[in-house]
Design a protein around this motif. Structure first.
Motif, PDB file in Angstrom:
ATOM      1  N   VAL A 108       0.862  -1.182   0.000  1.00 50.55           N
ATOM      2  CA  VAL A 108       0.000   0.000   0.000  1.00 50.55           C
ATOM      3  C   VAL A 108       0.903   1.239   0.000  1.00 50.55           C
ATOM      4  CG1 VAL A 108      -1.783   1.280   1.243  1.00 50.55           C
ATOM      5  CG2 VAL A 108      -1.826  -1.230   1.229  1.00 50.55           C
ATOM      6  N   PRO A 109       0.740   2.132  -0.991  1.00 51.66           N
ATOM      7  CA  PRO A 109       1.551   3.354  -0.998  1.00 51.66           C
ATOM      8  C   PRO A 109       1.377   4.128   0.309  1.00 51.66           C
ATOM      9  CG  PRO A 109       0.433   3.095  -3.095  1.00 51.66           C
ATOM     10  CD  PRO A 109      -0.135   2.053  -2.166  1.00 51.66           C
ATOM     11  N   PRO A 110       2.457   4.760   0.792  1.00 48.44           N
ATOM     12  CA  PRO A 110       2.414   5.416   2.095  1.00 48.44           C
ATOM     13  C   PRO A 110       1.394   6.549   2.146  1.00 48.44           C
ATOM     14  CG  PRO A 110       4.505   5.844   0.984  1.00 48.44           C
ATOM     15  CD  PRO A 110       3.735   4.895   0.127  1.00 48.44           C
ATOM     16  N   LEU A 111       0.444   6.374   3.016  1.00 51.55           N
ATOM     17  CA  LEU A 111      -0.607   7.365   3.235  1.00 51.55           C
ATOM     18  C   LEU A 111      -1.204   7.168   4.623  1.00 51.55           C
ATOM     19  CD1 LEU A 111      -2.583   9.545   2.030  1.00 51.55           C
ATOM     20  CD2 LEU A 111      -4.039   7.634   1.379  1.00 51.55           C
ATOM     21  N   LEU A 112      -1.146   5.934   5.111  1.00 51.45           N
ATOM     22  CA  LEU A 112      -1.810   5.581   6.359  1.00 51.45           C
ATOM     23  C   LEU A 112      -0.910   5.839   7.561  1.00 51.45           C
ATOM     24  CD1 LEU A 112      -3.329   2.200   5.149  1.00 51.45           C
ATOM     25  CD2 LEU A 112      -4.468   4.426   5.245  1.00 51.45           C
ATOM     26  N   ASN A 113      -1.517   6.331   8.637  1.00 50.04           N
ATOM     27  CA  ASN A 113      -0.809   6.645   9.876  1.00 50.04           C
ATOM     28  C   ASN A 113      -1.299   5.738  10.999  1.00 50.04           C
ATOM     29  OD1 ASN A 113       0.575   9.156   8.907  1.00 50.04           O
ATOM     30  ND2 ASN A 113      -1.544   9.721   8.519  1.00 50.04           N
ATOM     31  N   ASP A 114      -0.454   5.550  12.010  1.00 48.40           N
ATOM     32  CA  ASP A 114      -0.819   4.736  13.168  1.00 48.40           C
ATOM     33  C   ASP A 114      -1.650   5.541  14.162  1.00 48.40           C
ATOM     34  OD1 ASP A 114       0.467   2.147  12.760  1.00 48.40           O
ATOM     35  OD2 ASP A 114       2.343   3.278  12.818  1.00 48.40           O
ATOM     36  N   PHE A 115      -2.727   4.917  14.650  1.00 47.08           N
ATOM     37  CA  PHE A 115      -3.582   5.563  15.649  1.00 47.08           C
ATOM     38  C   PHE A 115      -3.805   4.709  16.888  1.00 47.08           C
ATOM     39  CE2 PHE A 115      -4.538   7.897  11.813  1.00 47.08           C
ATOM     40  CZ  PHE A 115      -4.595   9.204  12.261  1.00 47.08           C
TER      41      PHE A 115
END
Length: 160
Positions: A18-25
């Motif tokens: 998955v191309p980098p876009l998602l952040n850890d929450f």
């Protein structure tokens, strides 16, 4: 489970990165499991239903159409997911209750956070192929996520 970097070194382009876009929450930054998919746009009804079923260490992969207008996932749903044994959640959209999500022992990756909640009209499709930032994910794919990113693998490709 190996790290996403080690898995990529071993399997290369057999994996869908998955191309980098998602952040850890969530409190967990590394998680993996079999994908359970849901496609919904600004309506989290199906998500709420799914997290209240046995998770059995699976990962809920939510195609929210990358909407930034409202949150599909928050602390109440996250707590239910933990209680029911889900390993993590990938949200192609937003979450809310960011401060609380950090304290919940669940892997949560999303685009961003917003205070606006979603509608609840009972809309959405479960168990269909979804696309997360250009990468397809099918029900039953292996999802591996850590601080370096998210990988999708066809069932049986990676030995667990």
């Amino acid at each position: 489970m190996k790290t996403t970097c080690d898995l990529y070194d071993q399997y290369g382009d057999q994996l869908r990165v998955v191309p980098p876009l998602l952040n850890d929450f969530g409190a967990r930054t590394s998680f993996y499991g079999k994908a359970v998919t849901v496609k919904c746009f600004e309506d989290n009804s199906r998500i709420k239903e799914l997290v209240n079923t046995p998770g059995n260490g699976q990962v809920l992969v939510i195609d929210g159409g990358a909407s930034l207008r409202c949150a599909l996932f928050g602390d109440v749903i996250a707590k239910e997911a933990v209680e029911n044994g889900w390993a993590g959640v990938i949200v192609y959209g937003c979450v809310r209750d960011k401060a609380m999500l950090k304290t919940i022992d669940l892997g949560i990756k999303a685009i961003g956070a917003t205070p606006r909640k979603s509608t609840k009209k009972g809309e959405g499709q479960v168990g269909i192929p979804v696309v997360i930032n250009g990468m397809p994910c099918k029900p039953g794919d292996l999802v591996v996520a850590d601080e370096d990113g998210v990988l999708f693998a066809d069932p049986g490709l990676i030995e667990q």
